[in-house]
Design an enzyme around this catalytic site. Structure first.
Site, PDB file in Angstrom:
ATOM      1  N   ASP A 173       0.853  -1.188   0.000  1.00  0.00           N
ATOM      2  CA  ASP A 173       0.000   0.000   0.000  1.00  0.00           C
ATOM      3  C   ASP A 173       0.893   1.243   0.000  1.00  0.00           C
ATOM      4  O   ASP A 173       1.359   1.698   1.034  1.00  0.00           O
ATOM      5  CB  ASP A 173      -0.906  -0.016   1.229  1.00  0.00           C
ATOM      6  CG  ASP A 173      -1.859   1.171   1.234  1.00  0.00           C
ATOM      7  OD1 ASP A 173      -1.654   2.123   0.435  1.00  0.00           O
ATOM      8  OD2 ASP A 173      -2.808   1.170   2.039  1.00  0.00           O
ATOM      9  N   ILE A 184       0.063   9.138   8.537  1.00  0.00           N
ATOM     10  CA  ILE A 184      -0.554   8.202   9.484  1.00  0.00           C
ATOM     11  C   ILE A 184      -0.172   6.753   9.147  1.00  0.00           C
ATOM     12  O   ILE A 184       0.191   6.446   8.012  1.00  0.00           O
ATOM     13  CB  ILE A 184      -2.091   8.341   9.493  1.00  0.00           C
ATOM     14  CG1 ILE A 184      -2.688   8.040   8.101  1.00  0.00           C
ATOM     15  CG2 ILE A 184      -2.503   9.721   9.948  1.00  0.00           C
ATOM     16  CD1 ILE A 184      -4.198   7.934   8.102  1.00  0.00           C
TER      17      ILE A 184
END
Ligand code: NAI
Length: 605
Positions: free
Chosen positions: A502, A522
Site C-alpha cells: 500500500d 498516518i
C-alpha cells in the site's frame, strides 16, 4: 463508591464567592487540598480584599478540609501555582473561574473595558494554566477547566468584550485538550448558569433562587476527576441540568465553476441557499476531521468531468461485478518485510519464526493474507466498473474481515477474484462491500477477505443502508479485559509497512498528509490490524499463528507512527474479542474486533 479527590491538589480561581466558592468547598469536602484564589475585587474588577478568599478557607477548615488562600490576580498565574507548590508540592487540578463584567453596548465600549475583561478571563486562564502545565506533565496527570458562557457561544447584547473572551476560552481549552492528551492532561469547558453577584441583575428573581452554584459544582468536580475521560468537551450546566455542545456544519457546496475553475460572485449568489442549508449536516469534532472532509469535497468536484453527469449510472449497478483473476506472487522476503512492517522483532519470543527463512517454524503471519487480497483493488478507481466513479483521495478503509481456510504457504503464486457484494448508501458517503477470494496454485480456496470501503461524498443514490453480507463486528464485554498487551510502533513503521504494497503517500509524505488534513503521515490501518492479531496470537494461541481462523475489526481512528498500540482482549467461547487504543491519546483506533481460534479451549486463558 463515592467519588474522592484524596491526594489531589486543586487551584480554583475567583473562589471567594459565587461558583468558585462552591467548587472549592465540594473538592475539599471530597478530600482535595485546595488553593482558594480571589483578589476580592468588585464585580467590575476594581479594588481588592483578602477577606473573600479567607472566609472560604475558614469554611473549608471548619468542616475538616484542607485549604490555603491566595490573593493574587489571575494575571499573575505563576504566583497562584507557586502557592500550591509551596504548600502542597504539586498541582493536579486548575479551575479557571475568576471573572469580571464590564458590560456596555458596543458603541460605548472603551478600550479599557475590552482589555480588562480579556486580561482577567482569557489572559488570566492562559497564565494560570501555562504555569501549571509543566508540573502536570511531570506527574502525567492534569485536569483543567475553562469557564465560558452562553454569551460566548451566541453573543449577547452589551457583552462584546465578555463574549469574545469567553469564546476565546473555548479555543484555548480545545487546543490544550489536543496538546495535553498524551500527558494525561484533560481540558474541558463549563458553561454555567447560576445565581451569583454577576447574574443578580440579569436573572428573574424566581429563576435566580433555583440556580444555586451548588448544582454546578458536582458537574465541574466530575470533569476534574481521574476517572472522567472527557477531554475537549463543552458542558453546560444549570439548576441540576447538564448537557454538551458540539459544532454542526452544513454539507455546503463547492462553488467553483467547472469550466473556469474560479468562484464567481454569481455562483455564490446562486448557490447561497445550499451553503447555509442545514438539512444535511455533519458534526466535525477536530481540525483534522473538519479539514479532511472539505478537502475531499474539493477533490471530488475537481475529479468529476463537467461534460458527464456521474449520476447517470447508479452505483447500485456495480453490485455483483466480478473481476478477472488477478495474479499475486510472493516469496519469503515478502513475508519478512510484512512481519517487520507490523513490528515483529528478532528480540520477540517467536520473532525468528517470521523473520528468518531458515527457522524450522518459518511461517506467514495470518494477517499477511490481506496483502494479496488488496492487490486487485486498484480496478475500483479505474473508472471501468459501471456506476463507480470516484477519486482515490475520498476512499477510507472501514472494516476488514478475513477467513483463512488453509495454512498460508511461505511462497507461492496466488490468484484473487474480487466481487462487489453490496453498495450501501450512508448519506454522507457510500460503502462498498468487496469480497476477495484468494486461491493457491492448485486452485484451492486459501482465504476469503471482505473489505468494507467507505467513499466520502458519494452517498445519496437511494441505495440500501445495510447489507446481509456484512460480517458483523463484536461488542466488547463490560468486564475488564482478560489480557492486555501493548506495542510501541517506531517512527518509521509506516515507511516499512508500505513496502508490503500500500504505497499511498498519505502514509509517508508530510505534504500529502497535510492536504488530507493530518498533522503528519498516518500509519496504515491494516498495520494496526496486524499488530492486534499478533497480540491475540501471543496472548491466547501460545504463539501459534496457524490457530487463527477468522479475523474482523473496524478502523476507527488513525494511529501515528511512533505511538503505542494497546490491545485489550476478552475470551468469548471460541473467539477472542479485542479492541485497540492509542496509549498517547487514549483514542480507540481499532474497535469491534474478534478472532475465531481453532481448537480454542478454556485452558488457554
Ligand atoms: P462572582 O463574581 O461571584 O465570582 C467571580 C470571582 O472572581 C469573584 O469572587 C472575583 O473577586 C474573582 N475575581 C475577579 N477578578 C479576579 C482576578 N483578576 N483574579 C482573581 N480573582 C478574580 O461570579 P460567578 O457568577 O461565580 O462567576 C464565575 C465565573 O463563571 C466567571 O468567569 C463568569 O464569567 C462565569 N459565568 C457565570 C455565569 C453565571 O450564571 N453565574 C454564567 C456564565 C459564566
Amino acid at each position: 463508591m463515592s467519588v474522592r479527590f484524596d491526594g489531589r491538589v486543586a487551584l480554583v480561581t475567583g473562589a471567594g464567592g459565587g461558583l468558585g466558592r462552591s467548587y472549592a468547598l465540594l473538592l475539599a469536602q471530597r478530600g482535595a487540598k485546595v488553593v482558594v484564589n480571589d483578589l476580592g475585587g468588585s464585580k467590575s474588577g476594581g479594588g481588592g480584599d483578602s477577606r473573600a478568599a479567607d472566609l472560604v478557607v475558614q469554611e473549608i477548615r471548619a468542616s475538616g478540609g484542607e485549604a490555603v488562600p491566595n490573593y493574587d490576580s489571575v494575571e499573575e498565574g505563576e504566583k497562584l501555582v507557586q502557592s500550591a507548590l509551596n504548600v502542597y508540592g504539586r498541582i493536579d487540578i486548575v479551575i479557571n473561574n475568576a471573572g469580571i463584567l464590564r458590560d456596555k453596548s458596543f458603541a460605548r465600549l472603551s478600550e479599557q473595558d475590552w482589555d480588562l475583561v480579556h486580561r482577567v478571563h482569557l489572559r488570566g486562564a492562559f497564565k494560570v494554566s501555562q504555569a501549571a502545565w509543566p508540573h502536570m506533565k511531570k506527574i502525567n496527570f492534569g485536569r483543567i477547566i475553562m469557564t465560558s458562557s452562553v454569551a460566548g457561544i451566541f453573543g449577547n447584547f452589551g457583552q462584546a468584550n465578555y463574549s469574545a473572551a469567553k469564546l476565546g476560552l473555548v479555543g484555548l481549552s480545545n487546543t490544550l485538550a489536543e496538546e495535553g492528551a498524551r500527558f494525561g492532561i484533560h481540558s474541558n469547558v463549563i458553561i454555567p448558569m447560576a445565581a451569583s453577584r454577576l447574574t443578580q441583575d440579569i436573572l428573574p428573581p424566581e429563576v435566580f433562587d433555583a440556580l444555586s452554584p451548588d448544582h454546578i459544582a458536582p458537574i465541574v468536580a466530575w470533569l476534574c476527576h481521574e476517572d472522567c475521560e472527557e477531554n475537549g468537551s463543552i458542558v453546560e450546566a444549570a439548576g441540576g441540568w447538564a448537557g454538551r455542545y458540539r459544532w454542526q456544519r452544513s454539507k455546503g457546496i463547492v462553488l467553483t465553476d467547472q469550466r473556469t475553475k474560479m468562484v464567481s460572485l454569481e455562483n455564490v449568489k446562486d448557490g447561497w441557499e445550499k451553503v447555509i442549508d442545514m438539512s444535511e449536516h455533519e458534526y466535525p469534532d477536530s481540525t483534522q476531521g473538519a479539514t479532511m472532509d472539505v478537502v475531499a469535497r474539493i477533490q471530488e468536484s475537481m475529479s468529476s468531468d463537467p461534460g458527464h453527469s456521474s449520476d447517470e449510472v447508479s452505483p447500485l449497478s456495480a453490485v455483483g461485478y466480478t473481476s478477472k483473476p488477478v495474479p499475486f506472487s510472493y516469496n519469503f522476503k515478502d513475508l519478512i518485510i510484512y512481519a517487520l512492517g507490523v513490528g515483529v522483532s528478532t528480540k520477540d519470543k517467536h520473532g525468528l519464526r517470521y523473520l528468518y527463512e531458515n527457522d524450522e517454524m518459518f511461517s506467514a503471519l495470518p494477517t499477511f493474507g490481506v496483502i494479496p487480497a488488496m492487490s486487485g483493488l486498484e480496478d475500483l478507481v479505474s473508472g471501468n466498473i459501471p456506476g463507480l466513479d470516484f477519486h482515490l483521495a475520498n476512499v477510507l478503509h472501514g472494516e476488514q474481515y478475513m477467513e483463512i481456510l488453509k495454512p498460508i504457504p511461505t511462497s507461492g503464486r496466488l490468484e484473487n477474484i474480487f466481487r462487489i457484494q453490496d453498495v450501501l448508501d450512508k448519506g454522507s458517503g457510500m460503502v462498498l462491500l468487496i469480497e476477495v477470494e484468494t486461491r493457491d496454485e492448485n486452485n484451492e480456496l486459501l482465504m476469503r477477505n471482505q473489505n468494507s470501503i467507505f467513499v466520502k461524498g458519494s452517498g445519496g443514490f437511494n441505495g440500501p443502508r445495510n447489507s446481509k453480507h456484512l460480517t458483523p463486528v463484536s461488542t466488547p464485554p463490560s468486564r475488564s479485559p482478560d489480557k492486555t498487551l501493548k506495542h510501541k510502533t517506531t517512527v518509521d513503521q509506516a515507511a516499512l509497512y508500505r513496502l508490503s504494497g500500500d504505497l499511498n503517500p498519505l502514509h509517508i509524505d508530510p505534504a500529502f498528509s497535510a492536504i488530507g488534513g493530518f498533522s503528519s503521515p498516518i500509519l496504515h490501518g491494516l498495520c494496526t490490524y496486524g499488530i492486534a492479531v499478533r497480540h491475540v496470537i501471543d496472548g491466547f494461541c501460545a504463539g501459534d499463528p496457524g490457530a487463527v481462523r477468522e479475523i474482523k475489526a473496524r478502523f476507527s481512528k488513525p494511529v501515528l507512527p511512533g505511538q503505542t498500540v494497546i490491545t485489550e482482549m476478552w475470551k468469548d467461547a471460541d473467539k477472542v474479542l479485542f479492541s485497540c487504543q492509542v496509549q498517547e491519546t487514549g483514542e480507540k483506533c481499532l474497535t469491534g474486533g474478534w478472532i475465531r481460534i481453532q481448537g480454542f479451549n478454556n485452558s488457554k486463558l
